[in-house]
Design a protein around this motif. Structure first.
Motif, PDB file in Angstrom:
ATOM      1  N   ALA A 149     -27.114 -13.598 -31.599  1.00 24.82           N
ATOM      2  CA  ALA A 149     -26.895 -12.160 -31.781  1.00 24.82           C
ATOM      3  C   ALA A 149     -26.904 -11.418 -30.451  1.00 24.82           C
ATOM      4  O   ALA A 149     -26.157 -10.454 -30.262  1.00 24.82           O
ATOM      5  CB  ALA A 149     -27.944 -11.591 -32.728  1.00 24.82           C
ATOM      6  N   VAL A 150     -27.732 -11.864 -29.512  1.00 25.99           N
ATOM      7  CA  VAL A 150     -27.874 -11.129 -28.254  1.00 25.99           C
ATOM      8  C   VAL A 150     -27.263 -11.860 -27.049  1.00 25.99           C
ATOM      9  O   VAL A 150     -27.247 -11.321 -25.939  1.00 25.99           O
ATOM     10  CB  VAL A 150     -29.364 -10.809 -27.954  1.00 25.99           C
ATOM     11  N   ALA A 151     -26.734 -13.074 -27.285  1.00 24.40           N
ATOM     12  CA  ALA A 151     -26.253 -13.894 -26.169  1.00 24.40           C
ATOM     13  C   ALA A 151     -25.091 -13.260 -25.404  1.00 24.40           C
ATOM     14  O   ALA A 151     -24.870 -13.566 -24.234  1.00 24.40           O
ATOM     15  CB  ALA A 151     -25.840 -15.280 -26.672  1.00 24.40           C
ATOM     16  N   ILE A 152     -24.362 -12.336 -26.033  1.00 21.97           N
ATOM     17  CA  ILE A 152     -23.195 -11.737 -25.382  1.00 21.97           C
ATOM     18  C   ILE A 152     -23.618 -10.644 -24.383  1.00 21.97           C
ATOM     19  O   ILE A 152     -22.825 -10.228 -23.537  1.00 21.97           O
ATOM     20  CB  ILE A 152     -22.220 -11.159 -26.441  1.00 21.97           C
ATOM     21  N   LEU A 153     -24.876 -10.204 -24.460  1.00 27.95           N
ATOM     22  CA  LEU A 153     -25.312  -9.083 -23.618  1.00 27.95           C
ATOM     23  C   LEU A 153     -25.059  -9.295 -22.125  1.00 27.95           C
ATOM     24  O   LEU A 153     -24.492  -8.408 -21.471  1.00 27.95           O
ATOM     25  CB  LEU A 153     -26.793  -8.771 -23.877  1.00 27.95           C
ATOM     26  N   PRO A 154     -25.443 -10.445 -21.527  1.00 29.49           N
ATOM     27  CA  PRO A 154     -25.152 -10.614 -20.091  1.00 29.49           C
ATOM     28  C   PRO A 154     -23.658 -10.492 -19.792  1.00 29.49           C
ATOM     29  O   PRO A 154     -23.267  -9.932 -18.759  1.00 29.49           O
ATOM     30  CB  PRO A 154     -25.648 -12.039 -19.796  1.00 29.49           C
ATOM     31  N   GLN A 155     -22.808 -10.991 -20.698  1.00 28.74           N
ATOM     32  CA  GLN A 155     -21.363 -10.899 -20.494  1.00 28.74           C
ATOM     33  C   GLN A 155     -20.888  -9.447 -20.550  1.00 28.74           C
ATOM     34  O   GLN A 155     -20.066  -9.021 -19.741  1.00 28.74           O
ATOM     35  CB  GLN A 155     -20.636 -11.727 -21.562  1.00 28.74           C
ATOM     36  N   LEU A 156     -21.410  -8.679 -21.480  1.00 28.09           N
ATOM     37  CA  LEU A 156     -21.003  -7.276 -21.599  1.00 28.09           C
ATOM     38  C   LEU A 156     -21.466  -6.479 -20.381  1.00 28.09           C
ATOM     39  O   LEU A 156     -20.734  -5.624 -19.875  1.00 28.09           O
ATOM     40  CB  LEU A 156     -21.567  -6.664 -22.890  1.00 28.09           C
ATOM     41  N   VAL A 157     -22.671  -6.786 -19.901  1.00 29.97           N
ATOM     42  CA  VAL A 157     -23.179  -6.103 -18.703  1.00 29.97           C
ATOM     43  C   VAL A 157     -22.294  -6.452 -17.506  1.00 29.97           C
ATOM     44  O   VAL A 157     -21.911  -5.574 -16.720  1.00 29.97           O
ATOM     45  CB  VAL A 157     -24.652  -6.498 -18.436  1.00 29.97           C
TER      46      VAL A 157
END
Lengths: 215, 10
Positions: free
Chosen positions: A130-138
């Protein structure tokens, strides 16, 4: 298997193929977050342990093996490939992904369906995905000017999540006793994280401009 | 009736 589920899986597969194409053919991983890729490798490694304990279908097993192989291959390329690793934006990709892992693990220990080794790891993988995409979005936000392949990659990942929600709605109405609260809630959180990205992606696509995220 | 398998999703 319904059409939404299949569309979701195919979007997921396609997103990974796009990323592999970029890395393998162009020999560049510019704009790709290694942190996110490492988290996905961990997600798949903890979720798909069931390929050793149960069999669902050939499709299921092959897809799991592909996701496992591709996620570790991408991490290998970005860390160790002579050419590819030089294009990695290390200084921009600073999200502390380790801080996501521990809370997800603690949450999986507290909130799960059954307290067994495989079940807790499976639940952990859902929370972490659920949260793994956060570094990519940042990283996308930092790079501002997003190259097409990376933008499409994130778009198809988001499409995969959206199709899965349609799949759950469809299954809820067509199957008996189909409730999966943990999967649904973490899936909804995950899809919501893409909302902002989707907005700018569609906007840039309609204006046929290069994708640019606001600072 | 469609049979639901536990964890048949990816």
């Amino acid at each position: 298997m319904n059409i939404f589920r299949l569309a979701g899986d195919m979007s997921h597969l396609f997103s990974i193929l796009l990323l592999l194409l970029k890395i393998h053919t162009i020999k560049s991983c510019a704009g790709v977050s290694l942190k996110t890729q490492e988290l996905y490798a961990l997600v798949f490694a903890t979720r798909y342990l069931d390929i050793f304990t149960g069999y669902i279908s050939l499709y299921n097993t092959l897809m799991k093996m592909f996701f496992l192989w591709s996620s570790f291959t991408i991490v290998w390329y970005m860390r160790y490939h002579n050419v590819v690793r030089r294009s990695y934006d290390k200084d921009q990709d600073t999200f502390r992904h380790y801080f996501l892992i521990l809370p997800c693990f603690i949450l999986a220990l507290l909130v799960h369906e059954k307290f067994t080794f495989l079940e807790v790891l499976w639940t952990f993988s859902l929370y972490l995905e659920a949260v793994a995409i956060l570094p990519q979005l940042v990283l996308l936000q930092r790079t501002r000017n997003v190259d097409n392949l990376t933008g499409h990659y994130v778009f198809f990942l988001g499409a995969y999540r959206s199709f899965y929600i349609l799949n759950w709605i469809y299954r809820y109405f067509t199957e008996q006793n189909y409730y999966k609260w943990i999967t649904w809630i973490s899936g909804l959180v995950q899809t919501a994280l893409y909302a902002d990205f989707f907005y700018y992606y569609v906007k840039s696509w309609r204006n046929s401009e290069r994708l640019q995220l606001p600072a | 009736e469609v049979e639901t398998d536990e964890k048949d999703e990816l």
